[in-house]
Motif scaffolding. Structure first.
Motif, PDB file in Angstrom:
ATOM      1  N   THR A 153      51.282  43.381  43.769  1.00 51.94           N
ATOM      2  CA  THR A 153      50.560  42.296  44.438  1.00 51.94           C
ATOM      3  C   THR A 153      51.616  41.075  44.617  1.00 51.94           C
ATOM      4  OG1 THR A 153      49.944  41.299  42.157  1.00 51.94           O
ATOM      5  CG2 THR A 153      48.480  43.013  43.170  1.00 51.94           C
TER       6      THR A 153
ATOM      7  N   LEU B 226      50.230  44.010  48.209  1.00 52.17           N
ATOM      8  CA  LEU B 226      48.838  43.506  48.248  1.00 52.17           C
ATOM      9  C   LEU B 226      48.811  42.170  47.924  1.00 52.17           C
ATOM     10  CD1 LEU B 226      45.596  44.686  48.385  1.00 52.17           C
ATOM     11  CD2 LEU B 226      45.847  44.871  45.878  1.00 52.17           C
TER      12      LEU B 226
ATOM     13  N   GLY C 177      46.248  40.714  46.673  1.00 48.96           N
ATOM     14  CA  GLY C 177      45.124  40.842  46.081  1.00 48.96           C
ATOM     15  C   GLY C 177      44.107  39.803  45.596  1.00 48.96           C
ATOM     16  N   ASP C 178      42.729  39.909  45.516  1.00 41.82           N
ATOM     17  CA  ASP C 178      41.929  38.889  45.019  1.00 41.82           C
ATOM     18  C   ASP C 178      42.129  38.646  43.546  1.00 41.82           C
ATOM     19  OD1 ASP C 178      40.572  41.044  44.316  1.00 41.82           O
ATOM     20  OD2 ASP C 178      38.721  40.534  45.114  1.00 41.82           O
ATOM     21  N   SER C 179      42.998  39.247  42.803  1.00 40.86           N
ATOM     22  CA  SER C 179      43.338  39.022  41.507  1.00 40.86           C
ATOM     23  C   SER C 179      44.137  37.719  41.360  1.00 40.86           C
ATOM     24  CB  SER C 179      44.258  39.863  41.070  1.00 40.86           C
ATOM     25  OG  SER C 179      45.434  40.361  41.848  1.00 40.86           O
TER      26      SER C 179
ATOM     27  N   ASP D 272      43.440  41.672  50.504  1.00 42.16           N
ATOM     28  CA  ASP D 272      42.017  42.113  49.864  1.00 42.16           C
ATOM     29  C   ASP D 272      41.042  41.461  50.652  1.00 42.16           C
ATOM     30  OD1 ASP D 272      41.499  43.671  48.068  1.00 42.16           O
ATOM     31  OD2 ASP D 272      42.213  42.548  46.575  1.00 42.16           O
TER      32      ASP D 272
ATOM     33  N   LYS E 236      41.767  45.551  52.536  1.00 41.52           N
ATOM     34  CA  LYS E 236      41.297  46.566  51.509  1.00 41.52           C
ATOM     35  C   LYS E 236      39.920  46.010  51.099  1.00 41.52           C
ATOM     36  CE  LYS E 236      42.810  46.365  46.932  1.00 41.52           C
ATOM     37  NZ  LYS E 236      41.648  45.801  46.372  1.00 41.52           N
TER      38      LYS E 236
ATOM     39  N   HIS F 234      39.006  51.241  47.861  1.00 39.27           N
ATOM     40  CA  HIS F 234      39.565  50.870  46.556  1.00 39.27           C
ATOM     41  C   HIS F 234      38.158  51.375  45.564  1.00 39.27           C
ATOM     42  CE1 HIS F 234      40.547  47.433  43.125  1.00 39.27           C
ATOM     43  NE2 HIS F 234      40.060  48.678  42.802  1.00 39.27           N
TER      44      HIS F 234
ATOM     45  N   ILE G 136      46.183  52.760  39.646  1.00 38.29           N
ATOM     46  CA  ILE G 136      46.399  51.526  38.494  1.00 38.29           C
ATOM     47  C   ILE G 136      45.177  51.994  37.425  1.00 38.29           C
ATOM     48  CG2 ILE G 136      44.725  49.980  39.903  1.00 38.29           C
ATOM     49  CD1 ILE G 136      46.305  47.660  38.555  1.00 38.29           C
TER      50      ILE G 136
HETATM   51  O1  KIV Z   1      43.049  42.443  43.370  1.00 38.04           O
HETATM   52  C1  KIV Z   1      44.099  43.155  43.117  1.00 38.04           C
HETATM   53  O2  KIV Z   1      45.142  42.648  42.601  1.00 38.04           O
HETATM   54  C2  KIV Z   1      43.745  44.401  43.247  1.00 38.04           C
HETATM   55  C3  KIV Z   1      44.685  45.563  42.414  1.00 38.04           C
HETATM   56  C4  KIV Z   1      44.635  45.606  40.977  1.00 38.04           C
HETATM   57  C5  KIV Z   1      44.432  46.957  43.174  1.00 38.04           C
HETATM   58  O3  KIV Z   1      42.609  44.935  43.820  1.00 38.04           O
END
Ligand code: KIV
Length: 306
Positions: free
Chosen positions: A48, A67, A69-71, A109, A139, A163, A229
């Motif tokens: 990410t 990515l 990511g929405d993390s 994401d 994603k 996912h 993951i």
């Molecule tokens: O948002 C994110 O970082 C993710 C990954 C953990 C796959 O979806």
């Protein structure tokens, strides 16, 4: 069959990335190349990133896929979950990433509630990530029930990564962040979801928090790459969150997170050294300060000090 045929030998861009010499021109990684990279012996690297510096580090480190990511919500914006992240947040951070790297495939994401309220909302929001954020793909989280949304995005020429397994946007429905697919029926559901998404046309599939033997079965059951993951070693690729793998996130650390560096401690140590140099007046030194021409300095001195 994958709906993303590779036009030329994909291994040039995918397998060599990260191992080529500094002089080798690096071609941007494409969706068809990733879709065709069904090869758990030669795994894809996804990481990410959320801003210019993390994107540059991911590119320099040789990741094939970034990515956004929405993390983001948890590791950058300080929320307790990913649920608060908005499409505007994702567009802004995706644009920062795509401005800052040219080789890795950038996937954005779709945040919570950006594809849950209907197919046309989903396509419009995905379109913003591609047009304004300049992502090459999006994603979405979820199994079979996402097929209509995925098909609509593909109709709009937007490549989609799936996912399944632990889908953090479902944290309330799942009752927490738990390993998925441990019971026989749940494992079967996961395999069925993977097959449905692959037939719908996703170009790759993230498997999160899934027992390794089940991830292996899923990987063998579909013809697009799986990216794991917390899903063991048998996937066609692996993904970790930037802040987790570099030791920049102090929250809960699941057992699948390996820290490859401890930048959090290094950063705190650097700030401590800076603070101590400021307080002792050792920083800034003469060489870190600008001077005035001698005649101006003298005239100023005379003017202000008489
Ligand atoms: O948002 C994110 O970082 C993710 C990954 C953990 C796959 O979806």
């Amino acid at each position: 069959m994958s709906s993303y045929p590779a036009e030329e030998p994909r291994s040039d861009a995918v397998q060599a990335h990260g191992t080529e010499s500094a002089n080798t021109p690096r071609k941007p990684v494409t969706v068809p190349e990733i879709a065709a990279h069904k090869d758990s012996a030669n795994p894809l690297v996804m990481v990410t990133a959320y801003d210019a510096s993390s994107a540059r580090a991911a590119e320099a480190g040789g990741a094939e896929i970034i990515l956004v990511g929405d993390s983001l919500g948890m590791v950058v914006l300080g929320y307790d979950s990913t649920l608060e992240v908005t499409v505007d947040d994702m567009v802004r951070h995706t644009a920062a990433v795509t401005r800052s790297c040219s080789v890795p495939l950038v996937v954005a994401d779709m945040p919570y509630m950006s594809y849950h309220t209907g197919v046309s909302d989903a396509v419009r929001n995905a379109g913003r990530l591609v047009v304004e954020g300049k992502a090459k793909a999006v994603k979405v989280e979820g199994g079979r029930k996402r097929v209509p949304v995925i098909e609509a995005m593909l109709d709009a020429e937007i490549p989609v990564m799936g996912h399944i397994g632990l889908t953090p946007q479902s944290v309330n429905a799942l009752g927490g962040y738990k390993v998925q697919g441990k019971a026989l029926d749940a494992a079967q559901e996961l395999v069925d979801d993977a097959k449905a998404l692959a037939s719908a046309g996703v170009f790759a599939l993230v498997l999160e928090c899934v027992p390794a033997p089940l991830a292996r079965l899923v990987t063998e059951a579909i013809d697009v790459p799986t990216i794991g993951i917390g899903a063991g070693p048998f996937c066609d690729g692996q993904v970790l969150v930037y802040h987790d793998l570099l030791g920049l996130f102090e929250g809960h650390r699941p057992k699948f997170v390996r820290r490859f560096a401890d930048l959090g401690s290094a950063a705190a140590e650097g700030i401590r050294a800076y603070a101590s140099a400021v307080r002792s007046r050792e920083f800034p030194s003469d060489t870190e300060s600008y001077t005035l021409p001698e005649d101006v300095a003298g005239a100023l001195e005379a003017r202000f000090k008489g």
